[in-house]
Scaffold this active site. Structure first.
Site, PDB file in Angstrom:
ATOM      1  N   HIS A 112      -9.784   1.470  -3.066  1.00  0.00           N
ATOM      2  CA  HIS A 112      -9.431   0.433  -4.043  1.00  0.00           C
ATOM      3  C   HIS A 112     -10.481  -0.675  -4.029  1.00  0.00           C
ATOM      4  CE1 HIS A 112      -4.946   1.718  -3.411  1.00  0.00           C
ATOM      5  NE2 HIS A 112      -5.706   2.694  -3.838  1.00  0.00           N
ATOM      6  N   ASP A 143      -6.819  -6.014  -1.127  1.00  0.00           N
ATOM      7  CA  ASP A 143      -7.308  -4.752  -0.572  1.00  0.00           C
ATOM      8  C   ASP A 143      -8.326  -4.950   0.543  1.00  0.00           C
ATOM      9  OD1 ASP A 143      -5.834  -2.580  -1.716  1.00  0.00           O
ATOM     10  OD2 ASP A 143      -6.624  -3.199  -3.646  1.00  0.00           O
ATOM     11  N   HIS A 177       2.449   3.641  -0.561  1.00  0.00           N
ATOM     12  CA  HIS A 177       2.371   2.796   0.638  1.00  0.00           C
ATOM     13  C   HIS A 177       3.669   2.023   0.827  1.00  0.00           C
ATOM     14  CE1 HIS A 177      -2.231   2.661  -0.299  1.00  0.00           C
ATOM     15  NE2 HIS A 177      -1.814   3.867   0.052  1.00  0.00           N
ATOM     16  N   ASP A 206      -1.017   4.740  -5.753  1.00  0.00           N
ATOM     17  CA  ASP A 206      -1.188   4.692  -4.295  1.00  0.00           C
ATOM     18  C   ASP A 206      -0.293   3.620  -3.672  1.00  0.00           C
ATOM     19  OD1 ASP A 206      -3.122   6.670  -4.467  1.00  0.00           O
ATOM     20  OD2 ASP A 206      -4.811   5.270  -4.433  1.00  0.00           O
ATOM     21  N   GLU A 207      -0.278   2.437  -4.289  1.00  0.00           N
ATOM     22  CA  GLU A 207       0.496   1.336  -3.703  1.00  0.00           C
ATOM     23  C   GLU A 207       1.985   1.672  -3.657  1.00  0.00           C
ATOM     24  OE1 GLU A 207      -1.112  -0.595  -2.095  1.00  0.00           O
ATOM     25  OE2 GLU A 207      -3.021  -0.927  -3.099  1.00  0.00           O
ATOM     26  N   TYR A 230     -13.094  -2.078  -7.179  1.00  0.00           N
ATOM     27  CA  TYR A 230     -13.280  -3.411  -7.774  1.00  0.00           C
ATOM     28  C   TYR A 230     -14.767  -3.701  -7.941  1.00  0.00           C
ATOM     29  CZ  TYR A 230      -8.414  -3.746  -6.379  1.00  0.00           C
ATOM     30  OH  TYR A 230      -7.076  -3.482  -6.200  1.00  0.00           O
ATOM     31  N   GLU A 235      -6.934   2.187   0.755  1.00  0.00           N
ATOM     32  CA  GLU A 235      -7.161   0.788   0.364  1.00  0.00           C
ATOM     33  C   GLU A 235      -8.663   0.516   0.254  1.00  0.00           C
ATOM     34  OE1 GLU A 235      -4.568  -0.696  -0.548  1.00  0.00           O
ATOM     35  OE2 GLU A 235      -2.889  -0.485   0.847  1.00  0.00           O
ATOM     36  N   GLU A 263       3.004  -5.006  -0.498  1.00  0.00           N
ATOM     37  CA  GLU A 263       2.928  -3.767  -1.273  1.00  0.00           C
ATOM     38  C   GLU A 263       3.947  -3.761  -2.410  1.00  0.00           C
ATOM     39  OE1 GLU A 263       0.715  -1.378  -0.829  1.00  0.00           O
ATOM     40  OE2 GLU A 263      -0.073  -1.661   1.189  1.00  0.00           O
TER      41      GLU A 263
END
Lengths: 90, 376
Positions: B119, B85, B242, B238-239, B123, B116, B205
């Site tokens: 994201h 990310d 994408h 989300d991924e 983390y 991203e 992705e």
């Protein structure tokens, strides 16, 4: 063109023929008859359930965002409007 | 061609290709050449979430209960995802925005990159909760050989495209040398670099997150680290979106629905593109081996994880016309699907789920009957 109990016939190539009700998504109908279909989002944007439509018509409950070819459908967000002939996997 | 932030030439945006046409001027969305990008923007915005909304405090207790090999698996995955990310939070912007010619695609790339960055911030949210000082974890990302090897492959195609674009936009087409390295710059080369870069992003992705996702959800199946799993579900959703966008871009090119030259390049570079994808698959499988080197975790082992990667790869390669090179036909981790369903993710509709749930919505269908009991 529905049968008397108001369902459509779904002919799955090389396996079985099942029925689908016009008020459930095709994916729900298949699952309720223990047909294994891959899925992720169940909302039409990921494309995991991509299936080849050989014969028949479906209508979408939400606009499919995932990439599908001209002869493909997303069972997670469509309902049959006629008898169908489909091929699972791709 | 020099980049301009507002191209004053009158351009018909409906005649422009996705990339390498005229720079975008007016950000208008009333007309779209490829309406799919506008739909993806709407969907992505409807997914908006903040890491702080997810309570991860119980994970700290769970984390102490994990075995040493399990801690290694958990932390290594977070490091790898942080790397992914970090790259994705900036690279689509830097690589694609200077060469994009459609307003809807431009906004999609900006929206995509923005998510991203959410994201990446999540983390930090997870790690801060687990460790009083998470510095050592972050610092290891740039020195850990396993992660570095993947970083090289992920950033290589972006860097190539970015450098060639910079040369082209500042000096035009030609043959350049920098530090003894030759750099031929012409439109065909640029488009090839773009094609390979897009394939590398698509593989990222499609594949690169899934070993980590599987581990996270395997912990959640044992009711461990559930806060973390909630966040990863949002990220996975989300991924998936994408990935849909890169699949659309690749297919628009390959099917000749955009720039005809890109269709030629797609054919010419088909083998190279396929090998980019398959290398990502190999690296993911090696990652599984690295994760389980000190021991596996309940419910998962290296073999089953590798099969899952191949299963997912088959599906995702088929979408972009690369066939199904792996022998796995059924899903070895069927429970994964439960974590990837979109509507299991959020509870309150106003937060993200339903895009039709509008702020300040009014009922515009008013009939005469509505005034029946109304007196002056």
């Amino acid at each position: 063109m529905t049968d008397r109990d108001n369902t459509y016939r779904i002919d799955i190539v090389d396996t079985v023929t099942v029925t689908a009700s016009p008020d459930k998504t095709l994916l729900e109908s298949l699952e309720s008859q223990q047909i294994d279909v891959q899925y992720h989002c169940r909302e039409g944007f990921c494309g995991a359930c991509r299936t080849t439509l050989l014969e028949g018509e479906v209508e979408y409950t939400t606009d499919p965002l995932a990439f599908i070819d001209d002869d493909e459908i997303l069972p997670c967000c469509c309902k049959p409007t006629s008898h169908l002939k489909i091929k699972l996997g791709f | 061609m020099k980049y301009t932030t507002f191209n004053q030439q009158n351009v018909n945006q409906l005649d422009e290709p996705m990339f390498f046409g005229n720079p975008v001027n007016v950000a208008r969305y009333d007309q779209q050449k490829h309406s799919i990008f506008e739909k993806l923007i709407e969907k992505q915005i409807s997914f908006f979430w903040r890491p702080e909304e997810v309570d991860v405090t119980r994970d700290r207790v769970d984390f102490q209960k994990l075995t040493e090999p399990e801690k290694h698996i958990f932390i290594s995955n977070l490091k790898y995802q942080t790397l992914l990310d970090s790259v994705q939070g900036r690279s689509p912007n830097i690589a694609f925005l200077p060469i994009i010619s459609l307003p809807e695609l431009e906004t999609w790339v900006e929206t995509w990159s923005f998510f991203e960055t959410i994201h990446s911030r999540s983390y930090t949210h997870i790690l801060r909760n687990l460790f009083t000082d998470p510095s050592s974890i972050f610092e290891d990302i740039v020195v850990n050989d396993e992660i570095k090897r993947r970083a090289t492959d992920i950033s290589k195609y972006y860097d190539d495209l970015i450098y060639a674009t910079q040369l082209w936009q500042t000096q035009g087409e030609g043959m350049y040398t920098n530090e003894g390295q030759p750099y031929p710059v012409n439109m065909r080369e640029l488009k090839k670099k773009l094609y390979l870069c897009m394939n590398s992003v698509n593989a990222l992705e499609a594949i690169r997150f899934y070993v980590s996702f599987a581990c996270t959800f395997a912990f959640a199946e044992r009711e461990l680290m559930e806060g973390n799993s909630k966040i990863i579900r949002l990220i996975a959703r989300d991924e998936n979106l994408h990935l849909t966008s890169t699949q659309h871009i690749l297919n628009l090119w390959a099917k000749g629905k955009d720039d005809p030259e890109m269709a030629e390049i797609a054919e010419e570079c088909a083998e190279e593109a396929k090998s980019i994808f398959m290398k990502a698959v190999e690296q993911e499988k090696q990652w599984a081996e690295y994760l389980f080197q000190h021991g596996s975790m309940i419910g998962l082992n290296k073999e089953i994880l590798c099969q899952y990667v191949e299963y997912i790869a088959n599906q995702r390669m088929a979408v972009i016309g690369m066939g199904q090179p792996y022998d796995v036909t059924s899903n070895p981790l069927p429970w994964m699907n439960n974590y990837l369903i979109s509507d299991n993710v959020q509870v309150a509709p106003q937060e993200s789920e339903i895009s039709s749930y509008l702020v300040g919505q009014i009922d515009s269908a008013v009939s005469e009957d509505d005034f029946a009991d109304f007196e002056l």
